[in-house]
Design a protein around this motif. Structure first.
Motif, mmCIF file in Angstrom:
data_model
loop_
_atom_site.group_PDB
_atom_site.id
_atom_site.type_symbol
_atom_site.label_atom_id
_atom_site.label_comp_id
_atom_site.label_asym_id
_atom_site.label_seq_id
_atom_site.Cartn_x
_atom_site.Cartn_y
_atom_site.Cartn_z
ATOM 1 N N ARG A 160 0.830 -1.208 0.000
ATOM 2 C CA ARG A 160 0.000 0.000 0.000
ATOM 3 C C ARG A 160 0.866 1.260 0.000
ATOM 4 O O ARG A 160 0.506 2.268 -0.623
ATOM 5 C CB ARG A 160 -0.919 0.001 1.223
ATOM 6 N N LEU A 161 1.998 1.208 0.684
ATOM 7 C CA LEU A 161 2.900 2.356 0.710
ATOM 8 C C LEU A 161 3.388 2.683 -0.697
ATOM 9 O O LEU A 161 3.432 3.860 -1.097
ATOM 10 C CB LEU A 161 4.091 2.050 1.621
ATOM 11 N N ALA A 162 3.724 1.656 -1.465
ATOM 12 C CA ALA A 162 4.151 1.865 -2.853
ATOM 13 C C ALA A 162 3.013 2.454 -3.690
ATOM 14 O O ALA A 162 3.231 3.342 -4.532
ATOM 15 C CB ALA A 162 4.623 0.543 -3.447
ATOM 16 N N MET A 163 1.783 1.953 -3.448
ATOM 17 C CA MET A 163 0.626 2.474 -4.179
ATOM 18 C C MET A 163 0.400 3.950 -3.863
ATOM 19 O O MET A 163 0.145 4.765 -4.764
ATOM 20 C CB MET A 163 -0.621 1.655 -3.823
ATOM 21 N N PHE A 164 0.495 4.328 -2.581
ATOM 22 C CA PHE A 164 0.278 5.716 -2.192
ATOM 23 C C PHE A 164 1.392 6.625 -2.693
ATOM 24 O O PHE A 164 1.151 7.776 -3.062
ATOM 25 C CB PHE A 164 0.173 5.830 -0.675
ATOM 26 N N ALA A 165 2.614 6.101 -2.705
ATOM 27 C CA ALA A 165 3.735 6.887 -3.214
ATOM 28 C C ALA A 165 3.545 7.176 -4.704
ATOM 29 O O ALA A 165 3.780 8.290 -5.177
ATOM 30 C CB ALA A 165 5.049 6.164 -2.965
ATOM 31 N N ALA A 166 3.106 6.144 -5.449
ATOM 32 C CA ALA A 166 2.903 6.313 -6.889
ATOM 33 C C ALA A 166 1.765 7.289 -7.184
ATOM 34 O O ALA A 166 1.802 8.004 -8.186
ATOM 35 C CB ALA A 166 2.610 4.957 -7.530
ATOM 36 N N SER A 167 0.759 7.321 -6.297
ATOM 37 C CA SER A 167 -0.391 8.205 -6.524
ATOM 38 C C SER A 167 -0.154 9.632 -6.039
ATOM 39 O O SER A 167 -0.964 10.524 -6.311
ATOM 40 C CB SER A 167 -1.628 7.647 -5.805
ATOM 41 N N GLY A 168 0.942 9.862 -5.306
ATOM 42 C CA GLY A 168 1.242 11.190 -4.802
ATOM 43 C C GLY A 168 0.650 11.507 -3.439
ATOM 44 O O GLY A 168 0.869 12.605 -2.903
ATOM 45 N N LEU A 169 -0.070 10.550 -2.834
ATOM 46 C CA LEU A 169 -0.708 10.814 -1.544
ATOM 47 C C LEU A 169 0.313 11.022 -0.421
ATOM 48 O O LEU A 169 0.043 11.733 0.548
ATOM 49 C CB LEU A 169 -1.638 9.653 -1.169
#
Length: 237
Positions: free
Chosen positions: A172-181
């Motif tokens: 999830r951390l990778a997903m949030f990093a990719a989305s800019g959150l």
């Protein structure tokens, strides 16, 4: 002023049972902070808590159950992203709330010593838990319903849940990093300021875990699951 108290309470629960912080903290913090800020904030705090608890209890992790469940959790995370785009939020909340209510009540009503779940239940538990982890970060109760019926030792259950949350958290951390959150203003500062309250909650929860009978801890877990399911249904309704 209320945010530290909310975080403290959430991580007392995490320290006791190895999950429950996000599903406790996120709805309460969302009254004061934007949801897009709350979700990555609770993830950062969960990562801190899972690393802290997992490092101390590394030898108690049931790696067999973890390996069995994790592939289906990852599949659920992917499906959750698709559903987030296609399905209305109300339908998703009703689905999750109804499932969690049923599972929590049936687990609480189960007599001690009755048979454990078949390993095949790892498939729906992992997929459904992964879906709602991707959507809301609230997969913990679903994983726990499965794990608590497969792992009899409460300390091993807590350690395994912490390890699972940590592993899924990195995804999830990778997903949030990719989305800019993760790049939001003051997010890392807020996590740093709240981390000491999370740590204090872990310490208190750990003491409660060792001071209470295992059966009472499991009953507390199931009651927490039922309350969370009811809250989700009410929110959706």
């Amino acid at each position: 002023m209320l945010a530290p108290l909310i975080v403290l309470f959430g991580y007392v629960i995490f320290g006791m049972v190895g999950f429950g912080s996000t599903i406790t903290n996120a709805p309460l913090l969302a009254h004061f902070l934007p949801l897009r800020f709350v979700v990555p904030l609770t993830l950062l705090l969960d990562m801190f808590a899972a690393i802290t608890l997992g490092t101390r209890m590394r030898g108690q992790v049931d790696r067999g159950e973890l390996r069995r469940l994790l592939p289906y959790v990852l599949l659920g995370l992917v499906l959750g992203l698709v559903l987030l785009i296609r399905l209305p939020e109300r339908a998703l909340l009703l689905l999750l709330g109804g499932f969690v209510l049923y599972a929590g009540i049936s687990s609480l009503a189960r007599r001690p010593g009755t048979g454990s779940l078949h390993p095949g239940w790892a498939i729906p538990a992992g997929v459904v838990g992964g879906i709602f982890t991707a959507l809301y970060g609230t997969g913990g109760p679903i994983y726990t319903i499965y794990m608590s019926r497969r792992i009899a030792d409460i300390s091993m259950l807590r350690a395994t849940m912490a390890k699972l949350i940590l592993t899924v958290g990195f995804v999830r951390l990778a997903m949030f990093a990719a989305s800019g959150l993760l790049g939001q203003d003051h997010l890392l500062l807020a996590a740093a300021l709240l981390a000491p309250f999370a740590a204090l909650g872990l310490i208190l929860g750990n003491r409660l875990h060792h001071g209470l009978p295992p059966r009472r801890i499991l009953a507390f877990v199931y009651m927490l699951i039922i309350v969370n399911g009811a809250v989700l249904v009410v929110r959706a309704w």
